[in-house]
Scaffold this motif. Structure first.
Motif, short mmCIF file in Angstrom:
data_model
loop_
_atom_site.label_atom_id
_atom_site.label_comp_id
_atom_site.label_asym_id
_atom_site.label_seq_id
_atom_site.Cartn_x
_atom_site.Cartn_y
_atom_site.Cartn_z
N PHE A 113 0.35 -1.19 -0.12
CA PHE A 113 -0.33 0.22 -0.17
C PHE A 113 0.05 1.48 0.58
CE2 PHE A 113 -2.17 3.07 1.77
CZ PHE A 113 -3.63 3.93 0.99
N ALA A 208 -4.64 3.65 8.12
CA ALA A 208 -5.11 3.60 6.64
C ALA A 208 -5.95 3.27 6.22
CB ALA A 208 -3.72 3.02 6.01
N VAL A 209 -7.16 2.74 6.72
CA VAL A 209 -8.38 1.87 6.21
C VAL A 209 -8.83 3.85 6.05
CG1 VAL A 209 -10.73 0.95 6.46
CG2 VAL A 209 -8.27 -0.09 7.38
N LEU A 345 -6.13 -3.25 3.15
CA LEU A 345 -6.15 -2.43 4.55
C LEU A 345 -7.23 -2.69 5.19
CD1 LEU A 345 -5.71 0.99 1.93
CD2 LEU A 345 -3.40 -0.85 3.68
#
Lengths: 485, 154
Positions: A113, A208-209, A345
């Motif tokens: 990511f 991050a999500v 994620l």
């Protein structure tokens, strides 16, 4: 005269990818193909070696996910030494291995990511290629880049503590593990100086999500429609309740409508249900469900497939995100390639939560490490590697030598899906254009990258990694050429 | 005078014949009792290695190479954000650039490349590659003793 666009490496011995897109005189797509040169010689190399060497030897197969191969081979050899099929290990051995696996999932997904995907999202797929990379992210979004580096570091330290070494670890052995964690190890991971502790990792994983969801909200059309195609999905799920299960479970597959088409198959029986097809234009095989045949039986694996197949995620924060993920497609399987990042994620968050649960478990530091039983001549180990379902199958003779090895790696399972994704870009982005500028070629890469294929296995010597992009007519005359890397 | 912190970072795959050269050099240097180098090694370089090298004054990256001249090539490295296609692995120049951006420090860095000739599974390194390794080891071992005279920084 028609044209052919080729994206290929120059000198890689193996493990490389090449994309060819053929255009006719009117720039319509005639054909698009992703070729991945897969190395099969490893299976022959393992033959004749003592079975107990397999968990260490197989790490030489891949420098990207050696832990997944290590654990899959160890699981297969658990069966050979009579230690059971995934559930026969001591609690300590099972939990040390799971912690190792979640460390691998965590650091691999984070790398993908922050390193591979975030530049495309933050700068746009048509952004300046000079800055559309991890260093560009570090320049303009230093806090985010630092998080990525620190999360990678944390995952790597988990692997080192559980497998014994940073590379070529020996932690998992047939029937168990060769070490447990020390109380000092556990304390460091739980309460280490900021930011290298598990609570910070969970917090950053949640962030991050949210980052992805915010981007999705602002770029719905791109995220939802780019490289969208219907498919079957396959993964392990936890036996009995269908929960997301990355280390040990039964095989389940659903079709594009969510109907179960492979119902909780035992690992040892996989070869009765899955076969590998071949095509004339590539050495890489095409796995498919036997009962559906080659044309209808191919499937996706990896984070998107896992969240499409699982009924729930057994960790609190990840489950909340899973519910949002599933609700977005009204409970039906999600078919958007770019939603692979969303799913990935959510798995980062799940891995972080699971690591904390395991670190709080006193079994991690206990000394009962090994199980033995009645020796068998054959064993299968299946694991959900970061990129998807990974199959290891061995036969062992009475003299303890491996006589047969069959590996089906995640990137092989995603062979047909990646071809579908490339085809989508060819037809929806490239078709009709006289020239193919960098941002269009990057979209081919974006489609492939969503599946995080392991194209760079095994050999990484300087000068062996470049990529050549050439535009050719159908006679093979080069019209344009770009070298990358 | 404060002693400089030095790192030799070998990378490659020890299961792939001459691809092991960087790792083998790191291990060999690591076995020297009077070496000034700390040792690190991995299959390939990655983003988190920017954090590792940020703790050092001098860093040598050691790797096998397809097209360098025997017995080895030793060169200064400057930061560069060049990224390869797969980006599963990063070039040492990119690690330096990332280190500078994230940790506001760029160690004095070198790339030592040793020619490799064969890349098969689980075969020993070739005799020619072994010669290159031996020559590189002798050079690094001796060079390490001169480091305290080097100015640190770019």
């Amino acid at each position: 005269m028609g044209k052919k666009i080729t994206i290929e490496p120059i000198t890689r011995v193996e493990g490389h990818g090449k994309v060819t897109i053929k255009l006719d005189d009117d720039n319509n797509i005639v054909e698009s193909r992703l070729h991945i040169v897969e190395f099969r010689g490893f299976e022959r190399f393992v033959q004749g070696r003592p079975y107990w060497e397999a968990p260490v030897l197989v790490q030489r197969l891949c420098g990207i996910c050696p832990v997944s191969h290590h654990l899959a081979a160890a699981k297969a050899m658990d069966v050979v030494v009579g230690a059971g099929e995934g559930n026969g290990l001591t609690p300590t051995a099972d939990k040390v291995r799971r912690l190792m696996h979640y460390g691998q999932i965590f650091q691999s997904h984070v790398l993908h990511f922050f390193h591979l995907v975030s530049p495309d999202l933050l700068f746009g797929v048509d952004g300046d290629p000079a800055t559309r990379n991890i260093v560009g992210v570090a320049q303009q979004f230093p806090e985010l880049a630092t998080q990525g580096v620190m999360m990678r570091k944390f995952g790597q330290e988990i692997i080192k503590a559980t497998s014994g070494k940073k590379i070529h670890g020996t932690g998992a052995i047939p029937g168990g593990v060769n070490k447990c964690l020390t109380k000092e190890d556990v304390d460091n991971f739980l309460h280490g100086a900021d930011p290298l502790n598990i609570d910070k990792m969970i917090s950053w994983a949640s962030d991050a999500v949210e980052l992805f969801k915010d981007y999705h909200l602002k770029n719905k059309k791109f995220i939802d429609e780019f490289a969208y195609f219907p498919s079957n999905h396959l993964s392990l799920v936890r036996k009995g309740d269908g929960a997301l299960e990355l280390y040990d479970g039964v095989l389940r597959a659903v079709d594009a409508d969510g109907k179960i088409i492979l119902n909780d198959v035992d690992n040892q029986e996989y070869h009765h249900h899955i076969a590998e097809g071949v095509k004339s234009w590539t050495y890489m095989k095409f796995p498919f469900l036997k009962h559906l045949g080659k044309e209808k039986g191919w499937f996706r694996v990896g984070p998107l497939a896992r969240l499409n197949v699982a009924e729930f995620i057994p960790s609190e924060k990840a489950q909340r995100e899973f519910e949002l993920f599933r609700a977005y497609t009204h409970g039906k399987p999600n078919q958007s390639s770019m939603h692979m990042h969303w799913a990935r994620l959510i798995e980062v968050l799940h891995a972080a939560e699971e690591m904390k649960r395991l670190l709080l478990d006193p079994d991690l530091t206990k000394g009962d490490l090994m199980t033995t039983g009645t020796r068998k001549g054959e064993g299968v180990g299946i694991i959900e590697a970061p990129r998807g379902t990974l199959f290891h199958h061995y036969k062992v003779d009475p003299q303890d030598h491996i006589t047969m090895c069959n590996l089906i790696v995640s990137t092989t399972c995603n062979n047909e899906p990646m071809n579908q994704a490339v085809n989508w870009v060819a037809r929806n982005v490239i078709a009709g254009n006289e020239k193919v500028p960098e941002h269009m070629l990057n979209q081919v890469e974006v489609a492939i990258r969503a599946y995080d294929p392991c194209l760079s296995c095994a050999t990484h010597a300087m000068g062996k990694m470049p990529l050549k992009i050439s535009l050719e007519d159908q006679s093979g005359n080069i019209l344009d050429e770009v070298i990358k890397g | 005078m404060k002693k400089k912190k030095c790192l030799l970072f070998g990378f490659g795959n020890i299961g792939r014949q001459d691809d092991a050269l960087g790792i083998m050099l790191a291990e060999k240097i690591g076995q020297c009792t009077n070496s000034c180098f700390d040792i690190d090694q991995n299959f390939q370089l990655n983003a988190e290695d920017a954090l590792t090298i940020s703790e050092y004054d001098i860093v040598i990256f050691a790797d096998a190479c397809v097209d360098t001249k025997a017995p080895f090539c030793f060169q200064r490295l400057k930061p560069d954000s060049e990224i390869s296609f797969s980006t599963h692995a990063m070039h040492p120049k990119s690690i330096l650039a990332l280190c500078g951006e994230l940790f506001d420090k760029i160690p004095r860095a070198y790339l030592l490349t040793m020619p490799g000739y064969e890349w098969e599974f689980n075969a020993p390194i070739t005799p020619a590659a072994q010669d290159n390794l031996d020559a590189a080891f002798t050079f690094i071992d001796q060079w390490g003793h001169t480091l305290d005279n080097l100015a640190v920084g770019l």
